[in-house]
Design an enzyme around this catalytic site. Structure first.
Site, PDB file in Angstrom:
ATOM      1  N   SER A  87       0.837  -1.199   0.000  1.00  0.00           N
ATOM      2  CA  SER A  87       0.000   0.000   0.000  1.00  0.00           C
ATOM      3  C   SER A  87       0.872   1.250   0.000  1.00  0.00           C
ATOM      4  O   SER A  87       2.092   1.172   0.123  1.00  0.00           O
ATOM      5  CB  SER A  87      -0.920   0.014   1.232  1.00  0.00           C
ATOM      6  OG  SER A  87      -0.167   0.285   2.404  1.00  0.00           O
ATOM      7  N   SER A  89       0.873   3.701   2.277  1.00  0.00           N
ATOM      8  CA  SER A  89       0.875   4.377   3.578  1.00  0.00           C
ATOM      9  C   SER A  89       2.245   4.925   3.972  1.00  0.00           C
ATOM     10  O   SER A  89       2.339   5.763   4.855  1.00  0.00           O
ATOM     11  CB  SER A  89       0.377   3.419   4.667  1.00  0.00           C
ATOM     12  OG  SER A  89       1.316   2.390   4.914  1.00  0.00           O
ATOM     13  N   LYS A 144       5.593   0.609   9.376  1.00  0.00           N
ATOM     14  CA  LYS A 144       5.413   2.025   9.697  1.00  0.00           C
ATOM     15  C   LYS A 144       6.726   2.564  10.259  1.00  0.00           C
ATOM     16  O   LYS A 144       7.696   1.835  10.441  1.00  0.00           O
ATOM     17  CB  LYS A 144       4.298   2.219  10.745  1.00  0.00           C
ATOM     18  CG  LYS A 144       2.958   1.595  10.383  1.00  0.00           C
ATOM     19  CD  LYS A 144       2.257   2.287   9.242  1.00  0.00           C
ATOM     20  CE  LYS A 144       0.918   1.611   8.928  1.00  0.00           C
ATOM     21  NZ  LYS A 144       0.292   2.177   7.707  1.00  0.00           N
ATOM     22  N   SER A 252      -2.822   6.653   6.173  1.00  0.00           N
ATOM     23  CA  SER A 252      -2.146   5.594   6.908  1.00  0.00           C
ATOM     24  C   SER A 252      -2.980   5.171   8.108  1.00  0.00           C
ATOM     25  O   SER A 252      -3.324   5.999   8.962  1.00  0.00           O
ATOM     26  CB  SER A 252      -0.760   6.065   7.375  1.00  0.00           C
ATOM     27  OG  SER A 252      -0.155   5.082   8.188  1.00  0.00           O
TER      28      SER A 252
END
Length: 304
Positions: A87, A89, A144, A252
């Site tokens: 993705s 994010s 992350k 996100s």
């Protein structure tokens, strides 16, 4: 799927190794003894000798695959593991189609099945790009950036990040809440739904990295994770936990929405992009969407 793959890899390694060991200590000596007896009775051709010493198919297969999968198991479980970015994010740092290398021993050496820590090797640092098991579904791997360390106070308000580092033992004066500085890089390099996004370089401690802000999207305070006795935009990181955020701040699903990442969920630190593919196909194309349209060689290298 990654968790199941680890378990399957361990099982196949153990079974193939066990088959190989049993044959080596029990049945291989018997085949050699049978060859010696046969040679005493008459002269044998090379083909006949090979037939007597020939391993059963199961043993031959185990003999062939055990060294390979044992090497893969050690490499994947304790050293480095490849991951694909699914993705956006973490844009602009990581793009869809990036294949990254995760250093598994950065945050402790763990066993590949129960994920118990065997050896302490280090802890996450603010600014690290970390892969971890999603707390609400540990079967899913998330990636992350580490924003808050245990004991930190993190505030994200009006799309600005503030951090108050934890007060260390023995300190007479604890640090205060300070805004994380950022410098605008450009506007419109990336866009969402036709709106140009702002690209900043954020100065997170010793780590400078780029983030994206969508000025057309409001803050979703009502969806934020809530702690007792705190403001909706405020987070106090518990002991043994970490606060994670994506670099694509308005796109996100991170700690702002589901809370903190326990230390036990950490998988490793993302250290490099080893290959990056473009996927620009549409439903109208002959080839399926998962077939790459190109390779972004300029993205290969280390991460910050």
């Amino acid at each position: 799927m990654a968790a199941y793959f680890s378990i399957i890899l361990v099982i196949v390694t153990l079974v193939s190794g066990l088959i190989w060991a049993i044959d080596a200590f029990m049945f291989a000596p018997k085949r050699k003894q049978a060859l010696a007896i046969a040679e005493q009775e008459k002269a044998l051709t090379d083909e006949a000798k090979e037939k007597i010493l020939q391993e059963p198919v199961v043993v031959e297969t185990a003999h062939s695959i055990f060294p390979v999968i044992a090497f893969v198991l050690v490499l994947r479980s304790f050293l480095y593991e490849p991951f694909q970015i699914p993705s956006g994010s973490m844009m602009p740092t990581l793009l869809v189609g990036d294949f990254i290398l995760v250093e598994k021993f950065s945050y402790g050496i763990k066993d590949p099945v129960w994920r118990s820590k065997l050896v302490e090797t280090g802890e996450p640092k603010r600014g690290d790009i970390a892969v971890f098991k999603y707390p609400e579904n540990p079967k899913i791997d998330y990636i992350k950036r580490v924003i808050g360390l245990p004991g930190d106070r993190v505030v994200y308000r009006n799309k600005h990040l503030y951090i108050q580092p934890a007060c260390k033992d023995g300190e007479n004066k604890c640090p205060g809440l300070e805004i994380v500085d950022r410098t605008e890089v450009n506007r419109g390099e990336f866009s969402q739904d036709g709106f140009p996004m702002l690209r900043y370089t954020e100065h997170l401690g010793k780590v400078d990295h780029d983030i994206l802000i969508n000025p057309a999207r409001g803050e979703m305070l009502q969806a934020y994770f809530r702690q007792p006795n705190t403001q909706p935009y405020e987070f106090i990181v518990p002991k043994g936990h970490y606060f994670m955020m994506g670099d694509n701040r308005d796109n996100s699903l991170d700690s702002r929405f589901w809370g903190f990442v326990p230390e036990a969920n950490l998988v490793g630190k993302a250290v490099a992009i080893w290959i990056s593919f473009e996927f620009d196909r549409t439903d109208a194309d002959f080839l399926p969407k998962w077939v790459p349209t190109g390779v972004r060689f300029n993205r290969v290298g280390g991460l910050k």
